[in-house]
Scaffold this motif. Structure first.
Motif, PDB file in Angstrom:
ATOM      1  N   ASN A 234      -9.837   8.655   6.666  1.00 48.57           N
ATOM      2  CA  ASN A 234      -9.222   7.994   6.615  1.00 48.57           C
ATOM      3  C   ASN A 234      -9.371   6.335   7.359  1.00 48.57           C
ATOM      4  OD1 ASN A 234      -6.708   5.907   8.289  1.00 48.57           O
ATOM      5  ND2 ASN A 234      -5.264   8.038   8.405  1.00 48.57           N
ATOM      6  N   TYR A 235      -9.621   5.719   6.098  1.00 50.53           N
ATOM      7  CA  TYR A 235     -10.049   4.646   5.924  1.00 50.53           C
ATOM      8  C   TYR A 235      -9.251   3.246   6.675  1.00 50.53           C
ATOM      9  CZ  TYR A 235     -11.480  -0.305   4.392  1.00 50.53           C
ATOM     10  OH  TYR A 235     -12.482  -1.273   3.853  1.00 50.53           O
ATOM     11  N   PRO A 236      -7.893   2.894   7.504  1.00 52.75           N
ATOM     12  CA  PRO A 236      -7.663   2.178   8.298  1.00 52.75           C
ATOM     13  C   PRO A 236      -8.298   3.153   9.962  1.00 52.75           C
ATOM     14  CG  PRO A 236      -5.233   3.483   6.935  1.00 52.75           C
ATOM     15  CD  PRO A 236      -7.194   3.821   6.555  1.00 52.75           C
ATOM     16  N   ASP A 252     -12.583  -5.803   5.049  1.00 50.39           N
ATOM     17  CA  ASP A 252     -13.260  -5.047   3.656  1.00 50.39           C
ATOM     18  C   ASP A 252     -14.118  -5.766   2.878  1.00 50.39           C
ATOM     19  OD1 ASP A 252     -10.663  -4.145   4.357  1.00 50.39           O
ATOM     20  OD2 ASP A 252      -9.077  -4.939   3.188  1.00 50.39           O
ATOM     21  N   ILE A 274     -10.106   3.985  -1.859  1.00 51.46           N
ATOM     22  CA  ILE A 274      -8.163   3.702  -2.331  1.00 51.46           C
ATOM     23  C   ILE A 274      -7.265   3.552  -1.529  1.00 51.46           C
ATOM     24  CG2 ILE A 274      -6.859   4.444  -4.251  1.00 51.46           C
ATOM     25  CD1 ILE A 274      -9.595   5.683  -5.802  1.00 51.46           C
ATOM     26  N   ASP A 275      -6.572   2.591  -1.867  1.00 51.87           N
ATOM     27  CA  ASP A 275      -5.436   2.330  -0.148  1.00 51.87           C
ATOM     28  C   ASP A 275      -5.940   3.130   0.939  1.00 51.87           C
ATOM     29  OD1 ASP A 275      -3.663   2.324  -1.965  1.00 51.87           O
ATOM     30  OD2 ASP A 275      -3.063   3.941  -2.653  1.00 51.87           O
ATOM     31  N   ASP A 276      -5.807   3.637   1.470  1.00 50.82           N
ATOM     32  CA  ASP A 276      -5.837   4.695   3.099  1.00 50.82           C
ATOM     33  C   ASP A 276      -6.609   5.759   2.604  1.00 50.82           C
ATOM     34  OD1 ASP A 276      -4.674   6.262   2.083  1.00 50.82           O
ATOM     35  OD2 ASP A 276      -3.353   6.547   4.180  1.00 50.82           O
ATOM     36  N   LYS A 277      -7.512   5.524   2.054  1.00 51.89           N
ATOM     37  CA  LYS A 277      -8.791   6.890   1.738  1.00 51.89           C
ATOM     38  C   LYS A 277      -9.976   6.441   1.711  1.00 51.89           C
ATOM     39  CE  LYS A 277      -5.154  10.608  -0.059  1.00 51.89           C
ATOM     40  NZ  LYS A 277      -4.825  11.175  -0.660  1.00 51.89           N
TER      41      LYS A 277
END
Length: 414
Positions: A234-236, A252, A274-277
């Motif tokens: 989970n990137y966030p 980032d 990519i987005d939140d992943k």
């Protein structure tokens, strides 16, 4: 060391004990041909008869329950995550673990069957386990405490748990995914520690790597690291815990820079956001991620916020590798010029800047002591340019200036 000779009689005795253990809950053994249809040769065979047949490579033994019960066959990951309160057996040919429960209603059976996924979960009324002389089944420690007639019932809660867990494993069959709440620690594989001890990285790259290691340590890779090499994060959530040096760049951008630095040195093989992943690959770490040499998060927080911090971090990583290495090194045998090259400051040698080398050695020693990896000499003298000149001429003497703290028995290899 004298090599122990193979004892055929002793091996046979162990096989007999294993098969006899398998009979205790009420299982039956047949002998079949090792062909596409497993043609039956002998039903309800004795242990002695089975082992006699298994001497011939064309035969297999088959173990199956003597009365109806539910067999839930799981791969290693699902088996470990479920940890169900009943008996289980391991089938050597498929690598699947089979949980056994009392029979259930047709609707619940169909509910379990709907989860079936090749290589992850299968559900049977009669599950047969095949084996040969060299690949025997294994049984749970409490195997003898159960009978097929009194197997545990599958409660609605357990059914829901199986469904939820199996679906998670199925949905992530191409990824390593988080299976535990993150704790402020991580595994530091020796192979990685050795590489970090010879690779000068920015502190931001070290910070990112720590958080990636934390994710990996709490992921499914610590149960089974053979089925995939891609981590899903989970990137966030990862970003929240990251604090980098310098405030003039967006987080980032710093993360991307740190990833590229790790990738340049083959610590991370690939990454994608990519987005939140976040997905990334790290073959070197994955191969050894089960190695439980623990480090606390914030390992590098004691380092000074200066340009010398990456060099100090590399030195601390090198000492960490030596102290934890199973070879049990007692002292450093690395030569000064080799160490300076390892720390990417060999230019100081080429320019004969002996005083700067002395200052660096004093700095490295002080942080080695602060991290509990080095001990100060009995006479706490500063290292001077004269000492540096001596060490360059006497390449085996660095250990007298950089003393390992409470070393174990053994020797460090060059």
């Amino acid at each position: 060391m004298v090599k122990k000779t193979f004892n055929q009689a002793e091996y046979r005795q162990k096989q007999e004990k294993k098969l006899n253990q398998g009979r205790k809950p009420g299982f039956i053994f047949d002998v079949v041909l090792d062909d596409d249809t497993l043609t039956n040769v002998l039903k309800n065979a004795s242990t002695t008869c089975i082992l006699d047949y298994l001497e011939g490579k064309q035969y297999l033994g088959v173990m199956y329950p003597s009365q109806p019960c539910i067999g839930i066959a799981c791969n290693l990951l699902l088996f470990k995550l479920l940890n169900l309160p009943t008996i289980w057996a391991y089938e050597p040919f498929t690598g699947m673990f089979v949980y056994y429960f009392a029979q259930i209603s047709e609707s619940n059976f169909n509910k379990l069957k709907s989860l079936e996924n090749k290589g992850i979960i299968r559900v049977y009324n009669y599950y047969s386990i095949a084996f040969n002389k060299y690949n025997m089944p294994k049984f749970s420690p409490n195997w003898a405490d159960y009978k097929l007639s009194n197997l545990p019932q599958l409660t609605p809660q357990t059914l829901d748990f199986i469904e939820e867990t199996a679906q998670k494993v199925i949905d992530n069959k191409d990824n390593f995914f988080l299976i535990n709440n993150l704790k402020p620690l991580y595994n530091m594989p020796l192979a990685l520690s050795a590489k970090l001890g010879k690779t000068v990285l920015s502190i931001n790259a070290h910070t990112l790597l720590e958080h990636l290691l934390q994710e990996m340590t709490h992921s499914s890779a610590v149960i089974d690291n053979t089925y995939s090499d891609i981590y899903l994060v989970n990137y966030p959530q990862l970003c929240k815990g990251l604090t980098f040096q310098g405030k003039h760049k967006k987080k980032d951008f710093v993360i991307k820079e740190a990833f590229e630095e790790l990738q340049k040195h083959a610590i991370i093989d690939d990454f994608n956001i990519i987005d939140d992943k976040l997905t990334f690959e790290a073959d070197l770490i994955t191969k050894h991620i089960k190695q439980r040499i623990r480090r606390n998060m914030g390992f590098y927080s004691q380092l000074p916020p200066t340009k010398q911090a990456p060099v100090i971090a590399t030195f601390i990583n090198y000492l960490f590798w030596i102290v934890n290495c199973p070879s049990n090194y007692t002292q450093l045998t690395i030569a000064l010029d080799t160490l300076l090259t390892q720390l990417s400051v060999e230019r100081l040698l080429k320019e004969h800047r002996l005083s700067e080398i002395a200052k660096l050695l004093n700095l490295l020693r002080s942080y080695g002591v602060e991290y509990g990896l080095l001990a100060m000499p009995a006479e706490q003298k500063e290292i001077t340019s004269k000492d540096v000149k001596y060490l360059l001429q006497n390449r085996t003497e660095l250990h007298k200036y950089l003393i390992l703290n409470n070393p174990q028995k053994g020797k460090e290899k060059k």
